[in-house]
Design an enzyme around this catalytic site. Structure first.
Site, mmCIF file in Angstrom:
data_model
loop_
_atom_site.group_PDB
_atom_site.id
_atom_site.type_symbol
_atom_site.label_atom_id
_atom_site.label_comp_id
_atom_site.label_asym_id
_atom_site.label_seq_id
_atom_site.Cartn_x
_atom_site.Cartn_y
_atom_site.Cartn_z
ATOM 1 N N SER A 38 70.446 13.945 88.215
ATOM 2 C CA SER A 38 70.208 15.493 88.118
ATOM 3 C C SER A 38 69.315 15.414 86.803
ATOM 4 O O SER A 38 69.307 14.531 86.085
ATOM 5 C CB SER A 38 71.380 16.012 88.019
ATOM 6 O OG SER A 38 72.219 15.705 86.581
ATOM 7 N N THR A 49 76.877 10.301 78.810
ATOM 8 C CA THR A 49 77.604 10.268 80.227
ATOM 9 C C THR A 49 77.522 9.269 80.923
ATOM 10 O O THR A 49 76.482 8.589 80.860
ATOM 11 C CB THR A 49 77.002 11.576 81.173
ATOM 12 O OG1 THR A 49 77.283 11.339 82.377
ATOM 13 C CG2 THR A 49 75.401 11.577 81.082
ATOM 14 N N LYS A 104 70.059 13.278 79.462
ATOM 15 C CA LYS A 104 70.884 12.281 78.709
ATOM 16 C C LYS A 104 70.330 11.022 78.584
ATOM 17 O O LYS A 104 70.566 10.263 77.563
ATOM 18 C CB LYS A 104 72.363 12.178 79.062
ATOM 19 C CG LYS A 104 73.196 13.541 79.403
ATOM 20 C CD LYS A 104 73.892 13.703 77.910
ATOM 21 C CE LYS A 104 74.734 14.908 77.765
ATOM 22 N NZ LYS A 104 75.334 15.275 76.639
ATOM 23 N N ARG A 134 74.529 17.324 97.178
ATOM 24 C CA ARG A 134 73.415 16.619 96.321
ATOM 25 C C ARG A 134 72.967 15.462 96.727
ATOM 26 O O ARG A 134 73.484 15.092 97.978
ATOM 27 C CB ARG A 134 74.661 16.057 95.047
ATOM 28 C CG ARG A 134 75.657 16.979 94.338
ATOM 29 C CD ARG A 134 76.681 16.498 93.544
ATOM 30 N NE ARG A 134 77.345 17.439 92.830
ATOM 31 C CZ ARG A 134 78.002 17.391 91.567
ATOM 32 N NH1 ARG A 134 77.798 16.073 91.153
ATOM 33 N NH2 ARG A 134 78.626 18.343 91.038
ATOM 34 N N VAL A 170 85.525 18.495 99.858
ATOM 35 C CA VAL A 170 85.106 17.177 99.367
ATOM 36 C C VAL A 170 83.684 16.887 100.038
ATOM 37 O O VAL A 170 83.245 17.004 101.436
ATOM 38 C CB VAL A 170 86.007 16.107 100.205
ATOM 39 C CG1 VAL A 170 85.513 14.522 99.769
ATOM 40 C CG2 VAL A 170 87.248 16.158 99.567
ATOM 41 N N ARG A 204 88.728 20.964 89.873
ATOM 42 C CA ARG A 204 88.335 21.833 90.940
ATOM 43 C C ARG A 204 89.382 21.892 92.052
ATOM 44 O O ARG A 204 89.937 22.819 92.774
ATOM 45 C CB ARG A 204 86.813 21.697 91.323
ATOM 46 C CG ARG A 204 86.283 23.036 91.518
ATOM 47 C CD ARG A 204 84.678 22.535 91.763
ATOM 48 N NE ARG A 204 84.224 21.583 92.547
ATOM 49 C CZ ARG A 204 83.542 20.362 92.274
ATOM 50 N NH1 ARG A 204 83.042 20.503 91.125
ATOM 51 N NH2 ARG A 204 83.125 19.723 93.403
ATOM 52 N N TYR A 213 70.128 17.446 84.466
ATOM 53 C CA TYR A 213 71.000 17.122 83.358
ATOM 54 C C TYR A 213 71.325 15.771 82.781
ATOM 55 O O TYR A 213 70.964 15.290 81.747
ATOM 56 C CB TYR A 213 72.274 17.783 83.650
ATOM 57 C CG TYR A 213 73.657 17.233 82.942
ATOM 58 C CD1 TYR A 213 73.903 17.762 81.537
ATOM 59 C CD2 TYR A 213 74.326 16.407 83.571
ATOM 60 C CE1 TYR A 213 74.805 17.176 80.617
ATOM 61 C CE2 TYR A 213 75.506 15.684 82.547
ATOM 62 C CZ TYR A 213 75.482 16.194 81.312
ATOM 63 O OH TYR A 213 76.700 15.641 80.412
ATOM 64 N N HIS A 214 71.378 14.654 83.840
ATOM 65 C CA HIS A 214 71.517 13.337 83.402
ATOM 66 C C HIS A 214 70.439 12.707 82.933
ATOM 67 O O HIS A 214 70.274 11.763 82.397
ATOM 68 C CB HIS A 214 72.087 12.741 84.655
ATOM 69 C CG HIS A 214 73.659 12.922 85.033
ATOM 70 N ND1 HIS A 214 73.845 13.804 86.081
ATOM 71 C CD2 HIS A 214 74.785 12.663 84.541
ATOM 72 C CE1 HIS A 214 75.245 13.824 86.463
ATOM 73 N NE2 HIS A 214 75.714 13.351 85.229
HETATM 74 N N1 NAD Z 1 83.144 17.512 80.818
HETATM 75 C C1 NAD Z 1 82.918 16.277 81.237
HETATM 76 O O1 NAD Z 1 83.298 15.867 82.253
HETATM 77 C C2 NAD Z 1 81.717 15.604 80.349
HETATM 78 C C3 NAD Z 1 81.396 14.174 80.928
HETATM 79 C C4 NAD Z 1 80.428 13.647 80.249
HETATM 80 C C5 NAD Z 1 79.602 14.175 79.070
HETATM 81 N N2 NAD Z 1 79.974 15.195 78.760
HETATM 82 C C6 NAD Z 1 79.370 15.652 77.578
HETATM 83 O O2 NAD Z 1 80.505 16.201 76.483
HETATM 84 C C7 NAD Z 1 79.929 17.246 75.606
HETATM 85 C C8 NAD Z 1 80.873 18.394 75.542
HETATM 86 O O3 NAD Z 1 80.911 18.894 76.967
HETATM 87 P P1 NAD Z 1 82.112 19.922 77.584
HETATM 88 O O4 NAD Z 1 82.282 19.741 78.943
HETATM 89 O O5 NAD Z 1 83.415 19.631 76.470
HETATM 90 O O6 NAD Z 1 81.476 21.321 77.206
HETATM 91 P P2 NAD Z 1 81.479 22.352 76.115
HETATM 92 O O7 NAD Z 1 81.020 23.757 76.861
HETATM 93 O O8 NAD Z 1 82.813 22.548 75.463
HETATM 94 O O9 NAD Z 1 80.178 21.668 75.318
HETATM 95 C C9 NAD Z 1 78.883 21.981 75.120
HETATM 96 C C10 NAD Z 1 78.713 22.834 74.019
HETATM 97 O O10 NAD Z 1 77.278 22.937 73.630
HETATM 98 C C11 NAD Z 1 77.073 24.038 73.172
HETATM 99 N N3 NAD Z 1 75.435 24.251 73.237
HETATM 100 C C12 NAD Z 1 74.535 24.073 74.341
HETATM 101 N N4 NAD Z 1 73.331 24.233 73.851
HETATM 102 C C13 NAD Z 1 73.250 24.602 72.588
HETATM 103 C C14 NAD Z 1 72.379 24.833 71.416
HETATM 104 N N5 NAD Z 1 70.961 25.092 71.691
HETATM 105 N N6 NAD Z 1 72.764 25.203 70.373
HETATM 106 C C15 NAD Z 1 74.019 25.086 69.719
HETATM 107 N N7 NAD Z 1 74.982 25.003 70.735
HETATM 108 C C16 NAD Z 1 74.654 24.646 72.142
HETATM 109 C C17 NAD Z 1 77.610 25.182 74.189
HETATM 110 O O11 NAD Z 1 77.566 26.404 73.531
HETATM 111 C C18 NAD Z 1 78.982 24.385 74.274
HETATM 112 O O12 NAD Z 1 79.778 24.847 73.158
HETATM 113 C C19 NAD Z 1 78.354 17.767 76.585
HETATM 114 O O13 NAD Z 1 77.141 17.191 75.645
HETATM 115 C C20 NAD Z 1 78.518 17.033 77.757
HETATM 116 O O14 NAD Z 1 77.225 16.895 78.080
HETATM 117 C C21 NAD Z 1 80.983 16.084 79.230
#
Ligand code: NAD
Length: 313
Positions: free
Chosen positions: A115, A73, A121, A260, A190, A177, A117-118
């Site tokens: 966060s 990310t 990463k 946040r 916002v 959203r 989460y970040h």
């Molecule tokens: N959507 C965004 O804006 C965005 C932005 C930056 C990065 N990302 C990253 O992209 C990736 C995909 O995100 P997304 O938004 O498409 O969500 P997504 O829900 O499609 O993908 C995440 C998947 O990871 C699986 N998962 C989580 N923990 C697991 C585990 N222990 N074992 C097996 N599977 C597991 C979930 O079941 C889910 O299917 C993620 O890593 C996310 O952090 C997303």
């Protein structure tokens, strides 16, 4: 398979299936979710760091030649960047050597996650650096911006291929959203002044970039993990909210207290040279793209109770 706990099964899967590429999405992927409580923080750290490390350890133990493409990310850089252009993963620095002379070096960009989460990463980046330098694993880390949009060329081929479209306060990304709020005749909430500038990418381009990374793996002797800023444009949050309001009749913005901890206003300039040279046609944000998503929203019922985030930090 739960990749955070089923290491042996995953290793066996690699041995049987012998993939040449792994695309790694598998993480708890919501910043608000990760900040809901101590239990959510702990789960996010445990899950995300275990999954990434298990994948890397299994790649190493399998001794197969596999290219890992990870969805990271833009948030690892943070948004307090002193107006510096955010480079693709590495910062050029000058350090003093033992003879008191300046020498050039390239280091991982110092992370400033906003966060838990970040933060996970950011930890992933250190795992990647270690496994690349120690075990010569071939890795691409895609530092992705906020994904928006609903469909890709592939999902458009049949209604039953439609993507999931998250609009809730934990998993819905900001533009999606706002569009759903406008379609449901709710005010667009916002955070703060809406002066946060963030990087964005359309879901079609997200897929294009992953495909491109797979088809063009880094060379085996690459000196560093390849990091690509997977984003196409930057916008302020209030500007995208205002754009949605111009498209949906009657829609209006409402400034709410920011749940946040983040700068109220920030500039953001991102280097995305890799995407620029990879012949990916950017799908940029405009009124027509928003109008198409609104049209599709009409086929669904919105649960307006789910739109507000219940997470504060
Ligand atoms: N959507 C965004 O804006 C965005 C932005 C930056 C990065 N990302 C990253 O992209 C990736 C995909 O995100 P997304 O938004 O498409 O969500 P997504 O829900 O499609 O993908 C995440 C998947 O990871 C699986 N998962 C989580 N923990 C697991 C585990 N222990 N074992 C097996 N599977 C597991 C979930 O079941 C889910 O299917 C993620 O890593 C996310 O952090 C997303």
């Amino acid at each position: 398979m739960d990749l955070s706990t089923q290491y042996t099964e995953f290793l066996e899967l690699l041995r049987v299936f012998r993939p040449d590429t792994i695309v790694h999405f598998a993480e708890q992927r919501s910043a608000p979710y990760s900040m809901k409580s101590s239990a959510h923080r702990m789960y996010t750290v445990r899950n995300n760091t275990s999954v990434t490390h298990n994948v890397l350890a299994a790649m190493h133990e399998s001794a197969l030649s596999i290219h890992l493409v990870h969805l990271g990310t833009m948030g690892v850089y943070g948004y307090d960047t002193c107006d510096a252009v955010i480079p693709e993963g590495y910062l050029d620095v000058r350090v003093k050597n033992k003879d008191d002379q300046w020498v050039d070096a390239k280091i991982l960009y110092p992370t400033k996650p906003g966060s838990i989460y970040h933060m996970t990463k950011s930890i992933d980046q250190l795992f990647f650096q270690f496994y690349h330098q120690n075990d010569r694993l071939n890795i691409t880390d895609l530092h992705q911006g906020i994904v928006w949009g609903w469909e890709t060329n592939e999902t458009n081929m049949h209604p039953k291929l439609s993507n999931r479209f998250d609009y809730d306060g934990e998993y819905g990304t900001v533009l999606n959203r706002f569009i759903v709020q406008a379609c449901a005749e709710q005010p667009l909430t916002v955070y703060g002044t809406g002066g946060q500038t963030r990087a964005f990418i359309h879901i079609e381009n997200s897929i294009d970039c992953i495909e491109h990374a797979i088809e063009h793996p880094p060379s085996a002797d690459s000196p560093k993990v390849r990091i690509i800023n997977q984003m196409t444009e930057c916008h302020r949050v209030r500007d995208i909210a205002n754009l949605v309001c111009t498209v949906v009749p009657g829609a209006e913005c409402m400034l709410v207290d920011n749940p946040r901890k983040e700068a109220a206003e920030n500039e953001l300039v991102v280097c995305n040279d890799y995407i620029g040279t990879s012949a990916i046609a950017p799908v940029l944000l405009d009124s027509e793209a928003i109008r198409r998503i609104c049209e599709k929203c009409k086929d669904y019922t919105v649960n307006t109770q789910q739109i507000q985030s219940k997470s504060k930090w």
